[in-house]
Design a protein around this motif. Structure first.
Motif, PDB file in Angstrom:
ATOM      1  N   GLY A   1      27.341  -8.677  38.492  1.00  0.00           N
ATOM      2  CA  GLY A   1      28.772  -9.472  38.784  1.00  0.00           C
ATOM      3  C   GLY A   1      29.895  -9.709  38.545  1.00  0.00           C
ATOM      4  N   ALA A   2      29.789  -9.336  37.613  1.00  0.00           N
ATOM      5  CA  ALA A   2      31.411  -9.682  36.765  1.00  0.00           C
ATOM      6  C   ALA A   2      32.408  -8.623  36.788  1.00  0.00           C
ATOM      7  CB  ALA A   2      30.557  -9.588  34.706  1.00  0.00           C
ATOM      8  N   PHE A   3      31.799  -7.560  37.392  1.00  0.00           N
ATOM      9  CA  PHE A   3      33.650  -6.442  37.507  1.00  0.00           C
ATOM     10  C   PHE A   3      34.282  -6.965  38.451  1.00  0.00           C
ATOM     11  CE2 PHE A   3      35.130  -2.210  38.831  1.00  0.00           C
ATOM     12  CZ  PHE A   3      35.326  -2.529  37.564  1.00  0.00           C
TER      13      PHE A   3
ATOM     14  N   ALA B   1      26.970 -15.282  40.331  1.00  0.00           N
ATOM     15  CA  ALA B   1      26.298 -14.648  40.481  1.00  0.00           C
ATOM     16  C   ALA B   1      25.742 -14.149  39.303  1.00  0.00           C
ATOM     17  CB  ALA B   1      27.988 -13.775  41.487  1.00  0.00           C
ATOM     18  N   ILE B   2      25.769 -13.943  38.054  1.00  0.00           N
ATOM     19  CA  ILE B   2      25.893 -13.575  37.431  1.00  0.00           C
ATOM     20  C   ILE B   2      24.586 -13.639  36.677  1.00  0.00           C
ATOM     21  CG2 ILE B   2      25.710 -13.380  34.396  1.00  0.00           C
ATOM     22  CD1 ILE B   2      29.436 -12.974  35.414  1.00  0.00           C
ATOM     23  N   GLU B   3      24.818 -15.945  37.137  1.00  0.00           N
ATOM     24  CA  GLU B   3      23.421 -16.210  36.701  1.00  0.00           C
ATOM     25  C   GLU B   3      21.934 -15.863  38.034  1.00  0.00           C
ATOM     26  OE1 GLU B   3      24.677 -20.529  36.657  1.00  0.00           O
ATOM     27  OE2 GLU B   3      25.852 -20.041  35.014  1.00  0.00           O
ATOM     28  N   ALA B   4      22.892 -15.780  39.258  1.00  0.00           N
ATOM     29  CA  ALA B   4      21.257 -15.696  39.555  1.00  0.00           C
ATOM     30  C   ALA B   4      20.438 -13.882  39.453  1.00  0.00           C
ATOM     31  CB  ALA B   4      22.823 -15.297  41.300  1.00  0.00           C
ATOM     32  N   VAL B   5      21.720 -13.123  38.880  1.00  0.00           N
ATOM     33  CA  VAL B   5      21.108 -12.081  38.459  1.00  0.00           C
ATOM     34  C   VAL B   5      20.352 -12.308  37.775  1.00  0.00           C
ATOM     35  CG1 VAL B   5      21.535  -9.273  37.471  1.00  0.00           C
ATOM     36  CG2 VAL B   5      22.873 -10.299  39.918  1.00  0.00           C
TER      37      VAL B   5
ATOM     38  N   LEU C   1      36.639 -15.303  34.997  1.00  0.00           N
ATOM     39  CA  LEU C   1      35.839 -14.901  35.776  1.00  0.00           C
ATOM     40  C   LEU C   1      35.174 -16.335  36.452  1.00  0.00           C
ATOM     41  CD1 LEU C   1      32.857 -13.078  35.573  1.00  0.00           C
ATOM     42  CD2 LEU C   1      32.057 -14.745  33.655  1.00  0.00           C
ATOM     43  N   THR C   2      35.705 -16.049  37.663  1.00  0.00           N
ATOM     44  CA  THR C   2      35.370 -17.376  38.473  1.00  0.00           C
ATOM     45  C   THR C   2      34.528 -18.060  38.760  1.00  0.00           C
ATOM     46  OG1 THR C   2      34.700 -16.361  40.661  1.00  0.00           O
ATOM     47  CG2 THR C   2      37.202 -16.449  39.735  1.00  0.00           C
ATOM     48  N   ALA C   3      34.117 -19.364  39.194  1.00  0.00           N
ATOM     49  CA  ALA C   3      32.923 -20.216  39.431  1.00  0.00           C
ATOM     50  C   ALA C   3      32.189 -19.251  40.574  1.00  0.00           C
ATOM     51  CB  ALA C   3      33.365 -21.148  39.747  1.00  0.00           C
ATOM     52  N   ALA C   4      32.431 -19.163  41.126  1.00  0.00           N
ATOM     53  CA  ALA C   4      32.077 -17.641  42.144  1.00  0.00           C
ATOM     54  C   ALA C   4      30.627 -16.737  40.935  1.00  0.00           C
ATOM     55  CB  ALA C   4      31.727 -17.281  43.470  1.00  0.00           C
TER      56      ALA C   4
ATOM     57  N   LEU D   1      26.607 -13.936  48.208  1.00  0.00           N
ATOM     58  CA  LEU D   1      27.945 -14.039  46.939  1.00  0.00           C
ATOM     59  C   LEU D   1      27.630 -12.805  46.847  1.00  0.00           C
ATOM     60  CD1 LEU D   1      28.637 -15.986  44.560  1.00  0.00           C
ATOM     61  CD2 LEU D   1      26.063 -16.325  43.592  1.00  0.00           C
ATOM     62  N   PHE D   2      25.937 -12.136  46.812  1.00  0.00           N
ATOM     63  CA  PHE D   2      26.076 -10.759  45.970  1.00  0.00           C
ATOM     64  C   PHE D   2      26.872  -9.237  47.065  1.00  0.00           C
ATOM     65  CE2 PHE D   2      22.524 -13.032  44.373  1.00  0.00           C
ATOM     66  CZ  PHE D   2      21.785 -11.776  43.142  1.00  0.00           C
ATOM     67  N   ALA D   3      27.464  -9.562  47.933  1.00  0.00           N
ATOM     68  CA  ALA D   3      27.977  -8.717  48.454  1.00  0.00           C
ATOM     69  C   ALA D   3      29.211  -8.239  47.597  1.00  0.00           C
ATOM     70  CB  ALA D   3      28.001  -8.618  50.460  1.00  0.00           C
ATOM     71  N   GLU D   4      30.082  -9.602  47.824  1.00  0.00           N
ATOM     72  CA  GLU D   4      31.093  -9.747  47.044  1.00  0.00           C
ATOM     73  C   GLU D   4      31.260  -9.422  45.363  1.00  0.00           C
ATOM     74  OE1 GLU D   4      34.875 -10.662  47.378  1.00  0.00           O
ATOM     75  OE2 GLU D   4      33.806 -10.927  48.338  1.00  0.00           O
ATOM     76  N   HIS D   5      30.438  -9.974  44.820  1.00  0.00           N
ATOM     77  CA  HIS D   5      29.973  -9.376  42.944  1.00  0.00           C
ATOM     78  C   HIS D   5      29.411  -8.994  42.655  1.00  0.00           C
ATOM     79  CE1 HIS D   5      33.002 -13.144  43.070  1.00  0.00           C
ATOM     80  NE2 HIS D   5      32.504 -14.270  44.026  1.00  0.00           N
ATOM     81  N   VAL D   6      27.974  -8.786  43.479  1.00  0.00           N
ATOM     82  CA  VAL D   6      27.298  -7.445  42.843  1.00  0.00           C
ATOM     83  C   VAL D   6      27.392  -6.546  43.365  1.00  0.00           C
ATOM     84  CG1 VAL D   6      24.680  -7.183  42.402  1.00  0.00           C
ATOM     85  CG2 VAL D   6      25.853  -9.710  42.622  1.00  0.00           C
ATOM     86  N   GLY D   7      27.358  -6.501  44.389  1.00  0.00           N
ATOM     87  CA  GLY D   7      27.609  -4.986  45.422  1.00  0.00           C
ATOM     88  C   GLY D   7      26.091  -4.840  45.863  1.00  0.00           C
ATOM     89  N   ALA D   8      25.227  -5.712  46.112  1.00  0.00           N
ATOM     90  CA  ALA D   8      23.685  -5.085  46.304  1.00  0.00           C
ATOM     91  C   ALA D   8      23.432  -6.753  47.262  1.00  0.00           C
ATOM     92  CB  ALA D   8      23.167  -4.850  44.912  1.00  0.00           C
ATOM     93  N   THR D   9      22.449  -6.381  47.732  1.00  0.00           N
ATOM     94  CA  THR D   9      21.895  -7.296  48.309  1.00  0.00           C
ATOM     95  C   THR D   9      20.708  -8.101  47.593  1.00  0.00           C
ATOM     96  OG1 THR D   9      19.732  -6.034  49.148  1.00  0.00           O
ATOM     97  CG2 THR D   9      21.702  -6.267  50.523  1.00  0.00           C
TER      98      THR D   9
END
Length: 277
Positions: free
Chosen positions: A96-98, A161-165, A154-157, A194-202
């Motif tokens: 979520g951080a990259f 994403a990090i918190e969700a993971v 590190l944006t709010a979004a 959110l995951f598509a944008e910040h995690v790169g996976a569903t």
């Protein structure tokens, strides 16, 4: 992060042909980086060794001869061959951080890699410094200088994403996207974006990665795994569903994965004790 599952996914780690040391990031990089990892190996006079690593959600930036680049979240097991003598360093980012280092969504590098210089134009001298480094501290310092030169924010979004993971990582009971939605207060559609944008996976794949990496670790650690019990523990309603998901993430059926670890361990013992134990 204490107590959170971090999929290591090193297949047959007990028989790895390299040493692995992890180093914490500098305080300014802690919001983005899980850790730095340094590999060293000496296979002089011995055959090359292919190491397999199971898929995970982390982006890794690596500085190795013949394996230099930015590697996105894995979709399939990653294979890398080490030979002769060498060393290198990798930077494992928090899922979520990259996004702070990219010009687009993390899905643009999912399941693949891009050259270091595409994202970090000043990577050339750093790579050379890593190859000539005599200690871990020197490698870590040069890598961190390169990352901090991007002045990441590190944006709010991204934090969401990090918190969700981390919600998935912290609680094995989260086995469905609907459960993750309830825990985070985000709709399933919002989680998908959110995951598509910040995690790169569903979100579904993220949950599978954590569940099945945990299953792989247990299978590798046990002499006689009870697959039905393991499926139940991981929240599967039936063993067939578990087997199907395990194969989709690791590339092997559970019994094949267990046999792979046992066979490699036996072969390693024969190398060490050719005349028998």
């Amino acid at each position: 992060m204490s107590g959170h599952r971090i999929p290591a996914g090193i297949v047959n780690a007990r028989q790895a042909k390299f040493s692995l040391v992890r180093h914490p990031p500098a305080p300014s990089l802690r919001p983005f980086v899980d850790h730095h990892w340094v590999l060293r190996w000496d296979l002089s006079g011995r055959p090359p060794h292919e190491q397999v690593v199971l898929p995970n959600l982390a982006v890794n930036v690596t500085f190795f001869r013949h394996a230099e680049g930015v590697f996105g979240p894995g979709k399939r097991p990653f294979r890398h061959t080490v030979a002769d003598t060498g060393h290198g360093i990798g930077v494992r980012f928090r899922p979520g951080a990259f996004r702070a280092f990219l010009t687009g969504p993390v899905t643009m590098i999912s399941g693949g890699s891009v050259p270091l210089t595409d994202l970090f134009p000043g990577a050339g001298p750093v790579t050379e410094s890593v190859r000539n480094a005599t200690n871990d501290f020197e490698m870590v310092r040069r890598c961190e200088e390169l990352l901090l030169a991007k002045d990441p924010v590190l944006t709010a979004a991204a934090r969401s994403a990090i918190e969700a993971v981390e919600t998935i990582a912290a609680d094995p009971a989260v086995t469905r996207v609907g459960e993750l939605s309830s825990r985070t207060g985000l709709s399933q559609r919002s989680l998908q974006r959110l995951f598509a944008e910040h995690v790169g996976a569903t979100p579904k794949w993220a949950i599978q990665v954590y569940r099945l990496n945990e299953a792989a670790a247990r299978i590798a650690a046990e002499d006689r795994p009870d697959y039905a019990e393991l499926a139940f523990t991981l929240g599967y309603s039936d063993q067939a569903h578990f087997i199907r998901d395990f194969r989709s993430v690791t590339g092997w059926a559970p019994t094949e994965y267990a046999r792979l670890n046992r066979v490699q361990e036996q072969e390693s013992r024969r190398e060490q004790f050719p005349g028998g134990l």
